[in-house]
Design a protein around this motif. Structure first.
Motif, PDB file in Angstrom:
ATOM      1  N   GLN A 245       6.132   1.653  -4.499  1.00 36.31           N
ATOM      2  CA  GLN A 245       6.837   0.518  -3.906  1.00 36.31           C
ATOM      3  C   GLN A 245       5.808  -0.373  -3.209  1.00 36.31           C
ATOM      4  N   PHE A 246       5.958  -1.675  -3.380  1.00 37.47           N
ATOM      5  CA  PHE A 246       4.970  -2.590  -2.810  1.00 37.47           C
ATOM      6  C   PHE A 246       5.634  -3.867  -2.304  1.00 37.47           C
ATOM      7  N   ILE A 247       4.917  -4.567  -1.451  1.00 40.58           N
ATOM      8  CA  ILE A 247       5.341  -5.864  -0.920  1.00 40.58           C
ATOM      9  C   ILE A 247       4.160  -6.816  -0.996  1.00 40.58           C
ATOM     10  N   ILE A 248       4.453  -8.044  -1.311  1.00 37.92           N
ATOM     11  CA  ILE A 248       3.445  -9.106  -1.258  1.00 37.92           C
ATOM     12  C   ILE A 248       3.858 -10.085  -0.173  1.00 37.92           C
ATOM     13  N   GLU A 249       2.999 -10.281   0.789  1.00 38.77           N
ATOM     14  CA  GLU A 249       3.263 -11.218   1.893  1.00 38.77           C
ATOM     15  C   GLU A 249       2.154 -12.260   1.917  1.00 38.77           C
ATOM     16  N   SER A 250       2.550 -13.502   1.664  1.00 41.66           N
ATOM     17  CA  SER A 250       1.606 -14.630   1.671  1.00 41.66           C
ATOM     18  C   SER A 250       0.384 -14.345   0.796  1.00 41.66           C
ATOM     19  N   GLY A 251       0.647 -13.785  -0.367  1.00 41.37           N
ATOM     20  CA  GLY A 251      -0.428 -13.552  -1.316  1.00 41.37           C
ATOM     21  C   GLY A 251      -1.242 -12.306  -1.071  1.00 41.37           C
ATOM     22  N   LYS A 252      -0.841 -11.465  -0.112  1.00 40.79           N
ATOM     23  CA  LYS A 252      -1.566 -10.227   0.162  1.00 40.79           C
ATOM     24  C   LYS A 252      -0.690  -9.034  -0.215  1.00 40.79           C
ATOM     25  N   LEU A 253      -1.275  -8.068  -0.907  1.00 41.73           N
ATOM     26  CA  LEU A 253      -0.553  -6.897  -1.411  1.00 41.73           C
ATOM     27  C   LEU A 253      -0.586  -5.759  -0.407  1.00 41.73           C
ATOM     28  N   TYR A 254       0.572  -5.099  -0.228  1.00 43.28           N
ATOM     29  CA  TYR A 254       0.678  -3.898   0.606  1.00 43.28           C
ATOM     30  C   TYR A 254       1.451  -2.830  -0.169  1.00 43.28           C
ATOM     31  N   LEU A 255       0.972  -1.605  -0.093  1.00 46.54           N
ATOM     32  CA  LEU A 255       1.679  -0.475  -0.698  1.00 46.54           C
ATOM     33  C   LEU A 255       2.555   0.180   0.358  1.00 46.54           C
ATOM     34  N   LEU A 256       3.848   0.302   0.055  1.00 47.23           N
ATOM     35  CA  LEU A 256       4.784   0.885   1.017  1.00 47.23           C
ATOM     36  C   LEU A 256       4.988   2.379   0.807  1.00 47.23           C
ATOM     37  N   HIS A 257       4.906   2.800  -0.441  1.00 46.81           N
ATOM     38  CA  HIS A 257       5.193   4.211  -0.710  1.00 46.81           C
ATOM     39  C   HIS A 257       4.726   4.545  -2.123  1.00 46.81           C
ATOM     40  N   ALA A 258       4.191   5.723  -2.313  1.00 47.13           N
ATOM     41  CA  ALA A 258       3.812   6.218  -3.638  1.00 47.13           C
ATOM     42  C   ALA A 258       4.233   7.673  -3.738  1.00 47.13           C
ATOM     43  N   ARG A 259       4.942   8.009  -4.806  1.00 43.03           N
ATOM     44  CA  ARG A 259       5.417   9.392  -4.979  1.00 43.03           C
ATOM     45  C   ARG A 259       5.542   9.698  -6.456  1.00 43.03           C
ATOM     46  N   ASP A 260       5.717  10.990  -6.749  1.00 46.50           N
ATOM     47  CA  ASP A 260       5.932  11.400  -8.133  1.00 46.50           C
ATOM     48  C   ASP A 260       7.276  10.853  -8.603  1.00 46.50           C
ATOM     49  N   ALA A 261       7.285  10.228  -9.767  1.00 45.44           N
ATOM     50  CA  ALA A 261       8.492   9.575 -10.273  1.00 45.44           C
ATOM     51  C   ALA A 261       9.467  10.584 -10.864  1.00 45.44           C
ATOM     52  N   CYS A 262      10.752  10.260 -10.799  1.00 43.29           N
ATOM     53  CA  CYS A 262      11.784  11.035 -11.494  1.00 43.29           C
ATOM     54  C   CYS A 262      11.836  10.548 -12.935  1.00 43.29           C
ATOM     55  N   LEU A 263      11.715  11.453 -13.877  1.00 44.44           N
ATOM     56  CA  LEU A 263      11.647  11.100 -15.289  1.00 44.44           C
ATOM     57  C   LEU A 263      12.805  11.705 -16.062  1.00 44.44           C
ATOM     58  N   THR A 264      13.155  11.082 -17.154  1.00 42.38           N
ATOM     59  CA  THR A 264      14.106  11.697 -18.079  1.00 42.38           C
ATOM     60  C   THR A 264      13.418  12.882 -18.758  1.00 42.38           C
ATOM     61  N   PRO A 265      14.199  13.823 -19.306  1.00 41.37           N
ATOM     62  CA  PRO A 265      13.556  14.942 -20.025  1.00 41.37           C
ATOM     63  C   PRO A 265      12.612  14.466 -21.119  1.00 41.37           C
ATOM     64  N   GLU A 266      13.016  13.437 -21.849  1.00 40.46           N
ATOM     65  CA  GLU A 266      12.156  12.909 -22.912  1.00 40.46           C
ATOM     66  C   GLU A 266      10.831  12.420 -22.348  1.00 40.46           C
ATOM     67  N   ALA A 267      10.897  11.663 -21.235  1.00 42.05           N
ATOM     68  CA  ALA A 267       9.672  11.127 -20.629  1.00 42.05           C
ATOM     69  C   ALA A 267       8.816  12.245 -20.047  1.00 42.05           C
ATOM     70  N   ALA A 268       9.465  13.248 -19.441  1.00 44.89           N
ATOM     71  CA  ALA A 268       8.709  14.352 -18.839  1.00 44.89           C
ATOM     72  C   ALA A 268       7.914  15.108 -19.901  1.00 44.89           C
ATOM     73  N   LEU A 269       8.540  15.398 -21.039  1.00 44.16           N
ATOM     74  CA  LEU A 269       7.851  16.134 -22.099  1.00 44.16           C
ATOM     75  C   LEU A 269       6.705  15.318 -22.692  1.00 44.16           C
ATOM     76  N   LYS A 270       6.965  14.038 -22.930  1.00 36.23           N
ATOM     77  CA  LYS A 270       5.904  13.192 -23.499  1.00 36.23           C
ATOM     78  C   LYS A 270       4.726  13.102 -22.535  1.00 36.23           C
TER      79      LYS A 270
END
Length: 726
Positions: free
Chosen positions: A304-329
């Motif tokens: 998750q990220f925010i851009i404020e006046s052209g500057k990037l900030y990261l709000l949160h990074a975590r392992d994503a929830c995937l579908t079974p198809e995506a997890a296997l691939k």
């Protein structure tokens, strides 16, 4: 000494227990040099102290929080509570919470009747500033005091146009709501605002699923994350979004997600495409962040990220929830990219990753609608993982299949044979049951044999198809294992129908009434002739031995036809013996005699075996006698469900192999299979496990997981021994 506050820039990923998973994750991003809004966490130790020794928190703890806020003031050049250029904060729990509370983030903490005007001048938009204040009041009332949102919404009115007068009225109404519910006025002192937010978030219990976000967790407080508020909703070159390092639905590599620009930055471009076009440098940073975080964590990342006046900030990074198809691939791709070993990928596979696709395939196969437009085999990635699993596992995976379609499903999913095929399931379908009941109710032995002659080709046909599906693999066929009582019609139901016919309440005639009388009398006579038939454990073959002979004949007739068609047939006939071994010996002799009669010279091409299924504790205790006449033993999981069942089963296996060291032993699972069963089977030295057809694919992987985990435990034990010796 209690650690009450940790600045994000001073934290580490290893401090998750102290800072919470979100705070520790942001600290890791800071350490890696990625842009994160400045902030700090109120630690679990501090929050625990907050609730158990509040006097300490409001003394030393409060001072630590004030010092941490001062660090944020230095970083931003703004002052918390300043009328002209107020520092505003975002407060949230620093751990993943129950769904009811996980979305709560208290924004714009620090707004009051005075600072809202300074904020309005800063952004040159008073309606927006007033609306932020209104939302803060609503969320503060919900979080701190437990006032439902609906109560506030009733006072809201129509303010979609962000009219200043209506917003001012709503703010006044929201303040009244808080007091009307018996709470102190909304704090105009920004330090008290912050304390209230900390107190509320630290009470949310991350360890239990609570519906009430005010639930107090006295044993261990939830850590609280406090950051400088970053605005992505208003202004030029502002926006917010969520990206994934790979597609969460398909697992395809690349940057995916959504991006919502502020109203001032909006354009006709869609989602991330606008960001790529308008802020190529920021897009490049996001791409770099996603790749690096994925490489470090060896997991698809949701950022998750925010851009404020052209500057990037990261709000949160975590392992994503995937579908079974995506997890296997993803697992397979990570191996090919060198991020995981094959063994590590196998250990990550969960039942849900496999069952969904396998169940869909099984349903399609059973309904005979598999065609070129639908999946007719497991996915490429699943097939790859299964190949790796087969290279590791040391337990044979068989399937329970009493129908040719189930055998086809099992074979497609990689079953190495059939571990249980029930002849009663083949014969007791709705179309065949009347023939079985008519045979059982026959008045004479001649009539019964005629009935068996009609059933034999039905059973033989199913077995021929199963042998064809399992060409070269063993097919374990269990002889009829039902009690007479289970096959006879329900006498009470028959008598009710007879009474209805006599009363004229049901269409019929004298012929049907006479036939019904005959059936009822025959059922009663069978019980009189065979009083033991209603006793638990008495099987149909004990009452009518010729039924066993018919089944055995059908097996070898099917085997003979299959052999002559060039198939390799490996029947394994299993008997559920309930005696000390004499019953199995008697039936084995019958099997050998029938095999000689039907197979003749072809017997040398039909390497059949005879075994016994051990289901109850009594059989497990007498296994030493049974094993004398058995080529293999199949244990039912009913034993494991008993108190002390694992020890009983272990003892039975030891006793059996003392008499026949190379005896084939397996476990037959008729319900859902899990890693625990495979782990137990591996520990017991089982040769095979048999499971429902649609669970074959997962069972193959779980068998590999069980072996890999056992090896890891052995290495840990050896390392402990070495360190102890040293």
């Amino acid at each position: 000494m209690t650690t009450r506050v940790v600045l994000l820039e001073e934290g580490t990923a290893e401090m998750k227990g102290l800072m919470g998973s979100i705070g520790a994750g942001l600290a890791e991003l800071c350490q890696a040099g990625w842009p994160v809004p400045a902030g700090f966490t109120i630690t679990t130790e501090c929050c625990h102290e907050f609730h158990t020794r509040p006097e300490r928190f409001y003394g030393e703890g409060s001072e630590d929080v004030i010092k941490a806020v001062w660090q944020l003031e230095r970083h931003t050049g703004k002052t918390f509570g300043d009328p002209g250029a107020p520092l505003l904060l975002a407060v949230q729990a620093s751990d993943v919470l129950p769904e009811a509370a996980n979305s709560l983030v208290l924004l714009h903490v620090g707004l009051n009747d005075i600072t809202v005007e300074g904020f309005a001048r800063q952004i040159n938009n008073r309606p927006y500033a007033l609306n932020c204040y209104r939302v803060l009041l609503q969320n503060y009332g919900r979080l701190v005091h437990g006032i439902p949102y609906a109560v506030f919404e009733e006072r809201l009115g129509n303010i979609t146009s962000l009219d200043e007068t209506k917003l001012e009225f709503a703010i006044a109404q929201y303040k009244d709501v808080i007091e009307e519910w018996g709470h102190p006025p909304f704090p105009q002192d920004v330090q008290l605002q912050l304390q209230g937010a900390i107190r509320a978030f630290s009470r949310i219990d991350s360890g239990r699923q609570k519906q009430n976000v005010n639930t107090v967790s006295v044993e261990q407080g939830t850590p609280v994350l406090i950051q400088v508020l970053v605005n992505g909703e208003y202004g030029d070159r502002c926006g917010m979004g969520t990206i994934y390092s790979r597609h969460p639905l398909t697992g395809v590599k690349g940057l995916y997600g959504d991006y919502t620009p502020s109203a001032a930055s909006a354009s006709d471009a869609e989602e991330l495409e606008q960001l790529r076009n308008t802020e190529p440098e920021l897009y490049k940073i996001l791409l770099q962040v996603s790749r690096e975080l994925e490489s470090r964590s060896t997991a698809v990342q949701e950022i998750q990220f925010i851009i404020e006046s052209g500057k990037l900030y990261l709000l949160h990074a975590r392992d994503a929830c995937l579908t079974p198809e995506a997890a296997l691939k993803t697992m397979v791709d990570f191996v090919h990219e060198g991020l995981l070993t094959r063994q590590e990928a196998l250990l990550r596979v969960e039942p849900s990753h496999v069952f969904e696709g396998a169940n869909q395939f099984a349903e399609l196969k059973r309904t005979a609608v598999v065609n070129k437009h639908q999946q007719s085999s497991p996915s490429l990635e699943l097939r790859q993982l299964l190949e790796w699993a087969d290279d590791v596992k040391n337990i044979t995976v068989l399937a329970n299949a009493s129908h040719p379609r189930d055998a086809a499903i099992a074979r497609t999913l990689g079953a190495e044979g059939i571990g249980l095929s029930r002849t009663e399931h083949m014969l007791l379908s709705s179309s065949r049951l009347p023939y079985v009941q008519k045979m059982v109710l026959a008045e004479t032995e001649y009539e019964r044999k005629r009935g068996l002659e009609r059933l034999l080709p039905m059973l033989q046909s199913d077995l021929e198809q199963i042998f064809e599906e399992m060409d070269g693999y063993p097919v374990t066929i269990r002889l009829f294992d039902l009690s007479l009582d289970e096959l006879l019609p329900d006498v009470e139901a028959l008598e009710e129908r007879r009474n209805s016919l006599r009363a004229g309440n049901e269409g019929g005639n004298e012929t049907s009434l006479e036939e019904l009388d005959r059936i009822i009398q025959r059922v009663y006579r069978l019980y009189e002739q065979h009083p033991i038939s209603r006793q638990r454990g008495c099987r149909l073959g004990t009452v009518f031995p010729e039924i066993y002979e018919m089944q055995i004949e059908a097996i070898f007739r099917a085997a003979l036809k299959s052999i002559r068609q060039g198939l390799w047939v490996r029947p394994e006939i299993v008997v559920t013996s309930r005696g000390p071994g004499s019953e199995l010996q008697m039936i084995r002799e019958l099997i050998d005699d029938v095999a000689d009669q039907i197979l003749g010279e072809e017997r040398r091409h039909c390497h059949y075996r005879v075994g016994s299924m051990i289901e109850g504790p009594q059989m497990a205790l007498t296994v030493a006698h049974i094993v004398r006449h058995a080529d293999f033993l199949s244990f039912g999981t009913e034993i494991l469900h008993l108190e002390g069942g694992e020890q009983l089963l272990e003892r039975a296996i030891v006793q059996a192999r003392l008499r026949k060291p190379h005896l084939k032993v397996g476990l037959c699972v008729e319900e859902s299979i899990g890693l625990d069963i495979l782990t137990y089977s591996h520990r017991m030295g089982m040769d095979y496990v048999s499971c429902p057809p649609e669970q074959v694919a997962y069972t193959r992987i779980a068998a590999a997981q069980a072996l890999l985990m056992a090896r890891m435990q052995d290495r840990d034990v050896q390392n402990d021994d070495i360190s102890t010796t040293a």
